[in-house]
Design an enzyme around this catalytic site. Structure first.
Site, short mmCIF file in Angstrom:
data_model
loop_
_atom_site.label_atom_id
_atom_site.label_comp_id
_atom_site.label_asym_id
_atom_site.label_seq_id
_atom_site.Cartn_x
_atom_site.Cartn_y
_atom_site.Cartn_z
N HIS A 180 -65.75 51.80 -12.33
CA HIS A 180 -65.08 50.86 -11.49
C HIS A 180 -64.21 49.74 -12.22
CE1 HIS A 180 -67.95 52.71 -8.66
NE2 HIS A 180 -68.62 52.48 -9.39
N LYS A 236 -42.91 37.98 -25.21
CA LYS A 236 -43.44 39.23 -24.73
C LYS A 236 -43.42 40.39 -25.71
CE LYS A 236 -44.00 39.92 -20.43
NZ LYS A 236 -45.04 40.36 -19.70
N SER A 274 -38.90 40.76 -24.18
CA SER A 274 -38.29 40.58 -22.74
C SER A 274 -37.02 39.95 -23.11
CB SER A 274 -39.21 39.58 -22.09
OG SER A 274 -38.41 38.93 -21.13
N GLU A 313 -46.30 52.60 -20.13
CA GLU A 313 -45.71 52.32 -18.81
C GLU A 313 -45.25 53.58 -18.47
OE1 GLU A 313 -45.53 47.82 -18.10
OE2 GLU A 313 -44.63 48.59 -19.83
#
Ligand code: ARG
Length: 464
Positions: free
Chosen positions: A157, A284, A278, A291
């Site tokens: 979980h 970043k 970024s 992804e």
């Protein structure tokens, strides 16, 4: 409007937009090699059966190889007016060698030709994917070898559950990859059947030898039923399914890497080469490869659905709908190949942050099960041990403490079975090493599992 020069049925060519709409060459030109190999095997067989003369066969084979060289040099212009790769190559062959070129299509149809080419292409792509999968598995094993002693919070979980060796966690992905490899092997068996010589749908009156073309093309044998052979795309569905399963597994690892790399977790540092910055936020470093693998999984599932739904309800035998099979399946194959390659690099470059992991193991009462197991070991029924430990956890929550922060007297207030050795039992390393049950995370087990995994990977590489 140069199409249908070969057909006497038509007096007018196609309208431009229709020609564009019906052409498949933009997608199937990639199968030129398979088309040429299939045609050469067919030509040799026709010659052996007396359906082409020796000189005609030589002209056909020489012409096809010359066309192949031109395609590979980028000196061949595919023409959408000729619809597909098959007609493009055949038309050019005839333009180059004359009469003999027109005989190549004896005892063959594009229906068996396209099925043959697509099977050959899928076979090649799946074999390559199996190689990519083995490289990925190799990267998992190298990383696992380096991190048997790196203990991470095992989760259920997405909550702290029980400590596990990072190697054990990585070996879980190795197991998925083993099953994926087996699925490729099984899919290849289905792919590797020759439809060539089934002709349009009913077979041919010419005295062909389907065994010889099947053998020459490395197929296990000819298909049994001509109608089935030209209308069967099970192999394409299976290839797309195999790809979907691989992507599902990769996407799960990708998601874990995204989570591990996020600031609240900070479990792992990722290699710069697999991340981007970024355009606005200078700090970043985003986990793009992970992804994208996660994102591309949707497209691969879409490819599987596209081919399954396209086939649904199609009457026998070939229907033009089936031209729509290549785009989704080729995309599935391409995406899996590139995703495996990228994930191999990403896994190889993962650097776990031991200090962060150690700190995290102190949170979330991750060794609560060990406390219950300790009491159980001392004779308390497990259900009671579970309840008592739960009460201790609740006390710790109210005190803002961890289990190991309690004094022995505080513990014996809950159960007199507690002795000094409980504190050793609450150590994450001890927790891991006590899980010696077959398949469990004890480091001793994991070292054996690693040795076995290496042998298995070695065996897969030598499998035919
Ligand atoms: N371009 C077609 C395809 O990819 C080739 C087969 C065409 N056969 C036919 N009877 N029109 O499916």
């Amino acid at each position: 409007m140069t199409d249908k020069l070969w057909s006497g049925r038509f007096t007018k060519g196609m309208e431009g937009p229709v020609e564009k709409f019906t052409a498949s060459v933009a997608v199937d030109a990639r199968m030129y090699r398979e088309d040429i190999d299939g045609s050469i095997a067919h030509a040799r067989m026709l010659a052996a059966q007396g359906l082409l003369s020796g000189e005609e066969a030589e002209a056909v084979i020489g012409g096809l190889r010359a066309i192949q060289r031109d395609i590979e040099k980028g000196a061949f212009a595919f023409d959408a007016a000729l619809e597909d790769v098959h007609m493009n190559i055949e038309a050019e062959l005839t333009r180059r060698i004359g009469e003999a070129g027109k005989k190549l299509h004896t005892a063959r149809s594009r229906n068996d030709q396209v099925a043959t080419d697509f099977r050959l292409y899928t076979r090649k792509a799946l074999v390559e994917i199996a190689g990519g999968l083995r490289s990925f598995m190799g990267a998992l094993l190298v990383k696992a070898h380096d991190h048997v002693d790196t203990i991470i919070p095992g989760m259920t979980h997405l909550q702290h559950a029980q400590p596990v060796s990072l190697a054990h966690h990585l070996l879980a992905y190795f197991e998925m990859a083993v099953r994926d490899h087996q699925r490729i092997t099984q899919a290849l068996e289905g792919v590797n059947v020759s439809p060539l010589g089934s002709a349009a749908l009913a077979g041919t009156p010419h005295p062909i030898d389907r065994d010889s073309t099947a053998r020459e093309l490395g197929f296990s044998g000819p298909s049994r039923n001509s109608l089935d052979a030209v209308s069967d795309r099970d192999f394409a569905c299976e290839a797309a399914f195999v790809c979907s399963m691989i992507m599902m597994h990769l996407s799960r690892l990708a998601e874990e890497i995204v989570i591990w790399n996020s600031q609240p977790f900070s479990f792992m540092e990722l290699p710069d080469g697999c991340c981007t910055g970024s355009s606005i936020m200078p700090q970043k470093k985003n986990p793009d490869v992970a992804e994208l693998v996660r994102g591309k999984t949707g497209g691969v599932y879409g490819g599987l659905m596209a081919v399954l739904v396209m086939m649904k309800g199609l009457p026998l035998a070939y229907n033009r709908d089936m031209q729509e099979d290549k785009k989704p399946v080729l995309e599935c194959l391409d995406t899996v190949a590139s995703s495996l390659e990228s994930m191999t690099g990403l896994v190889a470059g993962l650097s776990p942050r031991k200090e962060v992991l150690e700190k995290s193991l102190k949170e979330g009462f991750i060794t609560a099960t060990d406390m219950a197991d300790y009491l159980t070991g001392k004779g308390m029924p497990f259900r009671d041990a579970h309840r008592v430990t739960g009460e201790i956890v609740a006390r710790c929550v109210s005190l803002g403490k961890g289990l190991a922060d309690l004094r022995l007297e505080e513990l014996t207030a809950f159960s007199t079975l507690f002795e000094q050795d409980i504190f050793a039992a609450l150590d994450p390393g001890t927790s891991v090493d006590r899980r010696k049950s077959f398949g469990g995370t004890a480091r001793e087990n994991v070292r054996t599992a690693l040795t076995e995994a290496r042998a298995l990977l070695e065996a897969l590489a030598h499998e035919k």
